[in-house]
Design an enzyme around this catalytic site. Structure first.
Site, PDB file in Angstrom:
ATOM      1  CG  LEU A   6      -1.646   1.311   1.285  1.00  0.00           C
ATOM      2  CD1 LEU A   6      -2.775   1.421   0.351  1.00  0.00           C
ATOM      3  CD2 LEU A   6      -2.401   1.176   2.674  1.00  0.00           C
ATOM      4  CB  ILE A   7       2.050   3.179  -2.456  1.00  0.00           C
ATOM      5  CG1 ILE A   7       2.786   2.150  -2.994  1.00  0.00           C
ATOM      6  CG2 ILE A   7       3.087   4.561  -2.551  1.00  0.00           C
ATOM      7  CD1 ILE A   7       3.377   1.781  -4.226  1.00  0.00           C
ATOM      8  N   GLY A   9      -0.319   8.812  -1.483  1.00  0.00           N
ATOM      9  CA  GLY A   9       0.229   9.751  -2.241  1.00  0.00           C
ATOM     10  C   GLY A   9       0.650   9.449  -3.573  1.00  0.00           C
ATOM     11  CB  CYS A  10      -0.036   6.991  -5.894  1.00  0.00           C
ATOM     12  SG  CYS A  10       1.036   5.686  -4.786  1.00  0.00           S
ATOM     13  CB  SER A  12       2.406  13.584  -8.503  1.00  0.00           C
ATOM     14  OG  SER A  12       2.328  13.894  -7.122  1.00  0.00           O
ATOM     15  CB  SER A 146      13.549  14.642   3.320  1.00  0.00           C
ATOM     16  OG  SER A 146      14.281  15.607   2.972  1.00  0.00           O
ATOM     17  CE1 TYR A 159       8.961  18.005   3.434  1.00  0.00           C
ATOM     18  CE2 TYR A 159      11.292  18.252   3.479  1.00  0.00           C
ATOM     19  CZ  TYR A 159      10.107  17.654   3.127  1.00  0.00           C
ATOM     20  OH  TYR A 159      10.240  16.501   2.100  1.00  0.00           O
TER      21      TYR A 159
HETATM   22  P1  NAD Z   1       4.520  15.196  -5.117  1.00  0.00           P
HETATM   23  O1  NAD Z   1       3.905  16.498  -4.503  1.00  0.00           O
HETATM   24  O2  NAD Z   1       4.670  14.976  -6.255  1.00  0.00           O
HETATM   25  O3  NAD Z   1       3.878  13.949  -4.081  1.00  0.00           O
HETATM   26  C1  NAD Z   1       3.294  14.179  -2.943  1.00  0.00           C
HETATM   27  C2  NAD Z   1       2.086  13.115  -2.852  1.00  0.00           C
HETATM   28  O4  NAD Z   1       1.275  13.101  -1.875  1.00  0.00           O
HETATM   29  C3  NAD Z   1       1.070  13.752  -4.076  1.00  0.00           C
HETATM   30  O5  NAD Z   1       0.610  12.783  -4.675  1.00  0.00           O
HETATM   31  C4  NAD Z   1      -0.149  14.065  -2.990  1.00  0.00           C
HETATM   32  O6  NAD Z   1      -1.465  14.157  -3.720  1.00  0.00           O
HETATM   33  C5  NAD Z   1      -0.129  13.450  -2.002  1.00  0.00           C
HETATM   34  N1  NAD Z   1      -0.658  13.886  -0.739  1.00  0.00           N
HETATM   35  C6  NAD Z   1      -0.458  15.272  -0.004  1.00  0.00           C
HETATM   36  N2  NAD Z   1      -1.344  15.202   0.777  1.00  0.00           N
HETATM   37  C7  NAD Z   1      -1.985  14.222   0.937  1.00  0.00           C
HETATM   38  C8  NAD Z   1      -3.093  13.567   1.777  1.00  0.00           C
HETATM   39  N3  NAD Z   1      -3.652  14.479   2.929  1.00  0.00           N
HETATM   40  N4  NAD Z   1      -3.470  12.364   1.593  1.00  0.00           N
HETATM   41  C9  NAD Z   1      -2.965  11.577   0.716  1.00  0.00           C
HETATM   42  N5  NAD Z   1      -1.853  12.100  -0.171  1.00  0.00           N
HETATM   43  C10 NAD Z   1      -1.727  13.134  -0.119  1.00  0.00           C
HETATM   44  O7  NAD Z   1       5.997  15.350  -4.367  1.00  0.00           O
HETATM   45  P2  NAD Z   1       7.281  14.098  -4.184  1.00  0.00           P
HETATM   46  O8  NAD Z   1       8.315  14.674  -4.356  1.00  0.00           O
HETATM   47  O9  NAD Z   1       6.718  12.931  -5.050  1.00  0.00           O
HETATM   48  O10 NAD Z   1       6.792  13.684  -2.561  1.00  0.00           O
HETATM   49  C11 NAD Z   1       6.960  12.504  -2.067  1.00  0.00           C
HETATM   50  C12 NAD Z   1       7.273  12.138  -0.740  1.00  0.00           C
HETATM   51  O11 NAD Z   1       8.836  12.489  -0.845  1.00  0.00           O
HETATM   52  C13 NAD Z   1       7.168  13.402   0.400  1.00  0.00           C
HETATM   53  O12 NAD Z   1       6.771  12.885   1.598  1.00  0.00           O
HETATM   54  C14 NAD Z   1       8.270  14.361   0.237  1.00  0.00           C
HETATM   55  O13 NAD Z   1       8.425  15.055   1.564  1.00  0.00           O
HETATM   56  C15 NAD Z   1       9.358  13.414  -0.007  1.00  0.00           C
HETATM   57  N6  NAD Z   1      10.577  14.146  -0.553  1.00  0.00           N
HETATM   58  C16 NAD Z   1      10.492  14.812  -1.626  1.00  0.00           C
HETATM   59  C17 NAD Z   1      11.820  15.282  -2.047  1.00  0.00           C
HETATM   60  C18 NAD Z   1      11.762  16.377  -3.170  1.00  0.00           C
HETATM   61  O14 NAD Z   1      12.748  16.905  -3.349  1.00  0.00           O
HETATM   62  N7  NAD Z   1      10.932  16.217  -4.347  1.00  0.00           N
HETATM   63  C19 NAD Z   1      13.051  15.112  -1.436  1.00  0.00           C
HETATM   64  C20 NAD Z   1      12.925  14.475  -0.279  1.00  0.00           C
HETATM   65  C21 NAD Z   1      11.654  13.929   0.232  1.00  0.00           C
END
Ligand code: NAD
Length: 321
Positions: A6-7, A9-10, A12, A146, A159
């Site tokens: 189960l993943i 926030g998918c 994007s 992160s 954050y």
């Molecule tokens: P993203 O914005 O593309 O993805 C985040 C996802 O979380 C989205 O699909 C969004 O719809 C979902 N989401 C937000 N609130 C939600 C909720 N209440 N319920 C369910 N889903 C929810 O960004 P990403 O970069 O793919 O981020 C994914 C993870 O990676 C995050 O936890 C982020 O903190 C972490 N991260 C990102 C980076 C970066 O540079 N992009 C670096 C380190 C860690």
């Protein structure tokens, strides 16, 4: 047999890349359930289209979608209840939101929203899934944390705090769950080129940051923001890089607790352990932001140079220079 994953926030970025990579596993070892928040019908169909395109013929066979808002107790329960026997082998907590700006110019409501998703969202999912894993004496809980869960970065304070909180929670759980044969792993990416950064930059361009003095705002706009753009361009990874790393962790017979995805961050993270007073890391970050921010290629060079020594001692990692 197949393992149920189960993943969260998918729609994007990293979550989408992990879902697609696992669903397309050549040995069909995973059955993925994934979804994020409820969207309007319009954006929902656009989102489904993206899945169909990305997952190809895996969609519907080794991948299906569920509705989930990690900020809602009910939604989390409904989502897990809708899975056959509530059986989840691997829970990947990926849903997350960002927040940047001078702390004095951010509202407490904005900060609480970050914790509601990044910290309490993970807590909700774990509380719902962990008891079943314990009683089955098997399972793997993964959090997309992160490098900001390991060190603070100026103007990313809240954050970073939300990721530190999650790291603390999971470090305790990892110890407790060893008795139940349940693994806990943190994936710690550096910059990743997804919508995440774009969303933040759009928000920043609209905000006035009332409450911050002009000097602080100047540091934020002329040092922090350009450095950030350069960092993403200079050493940003792709969501697929993070998916590959996550898959490796899932498939490891003894999955490590901490997993940096970008070897360039190994020396930076090690600074904290090299000097327990914290001065070394605080001063290094100060210089990176205020003195080297404008000459980012130098910083990237230094990071590559330092990592090289580290990586020579680790045979299983390759550094792309
Ligand atoms: P993203 O914005 O593309 O993805 C985040 C996802 O979380 C989205 O699909 C969004 O719809 C979902 N989401 C937000 N609130 C939600 C909720 N209440 N319920 C369910 N889903 C929810 O960004 P990403 O970069 O793919 O981020 C994914 C993870 O990676 C995050 O936890 C982020 O903190 C972490 N991260 C990102 C980076 C970066 O540079 N992009 C670096 C380190 C860690």
């Amino acid at each position: 047999g197949q393992r149920v994953v189960l993943i969260t926030g998918c729609s994007s970025g990293i979550g989408l890349a992990i879902a697609v990579m696992l669903a397309r596993d050549e040995m069909k070892r995973y059955y993925g359930k994934s979804r994020s928040i409820n969207r309007s019908t319009h954006s929902s169909s656009k989102f489904l289209l993206k899945y169909f395109e990305a997952a190809g013929d895996a969609y519907g066979k080794t991948l299906s979608l569920l509705t989930l808002d990690v900020c809602s107790d009910e939604s989390v329960k409904q989502c897990v209840d809708s899975i056959k026997d509530r059986h989840i082998d691997i829970l990947i907590n990926n849903a997350g939101v960002g927040l940047v700006g001078p702390v004095e110019a951010l509202s407490l409501d904005e900060m609480k929203q970050v914790f509601e998703t990044n910290f309490y969202g993970v807590v909700r999912m774990i509380k719902e899934v962990m008891p079943d894993m314990k009683s089955r004496r098997s399972g793997h809980i993964i959090v997309i944390s992160s490098v900001l869960g390991l060190h603070g970065v100026a103007f990313n304070d809240v954050y970073s705090a939300s990721k530190f909180a999650t790291e603390g929670l999971c470090e305790g759980l990892a110890i407790q769950l060893m008795n139940f044969n349940v693994n806990v792993s943190m994936i710690e990416p550096g910059p990743v080129n997804t919508e995440f950064e774009m969303k933040l930059m759009t928000e920043v361009s609209k905000k006035e940051f009332v409450g911050a003095d002009p000097e602080t705002l100047d540091h934020f706009r002329t040092c922090y923001l350009p450095t950030q753009v350069n960092l993403f361009q200079g050493l940003g990874q792709t969501p697929e890089d993070i998916a590959r790393c996550t898959k490796k962790v899932i498939e490891s017979p003894q999955p490590p607790f901490r997993n940096l995805t970008n070897p360039l961050y190994t020396p930076i993270v090690a600074l904290k352990y090299a000097d327990e007073t914290g001065s070394l890391s605080v001063h290094t970050f100060y210089h990176m932001l205020y003195n080297l921010g404008g000459v980012m290629h130098v910083t990237v060079r230094i990071m590559k140079f330092l990592s090289f020594g580290w990586l020579r001692r680790r045979d299983n990692e390759k550094l792309i220079l």
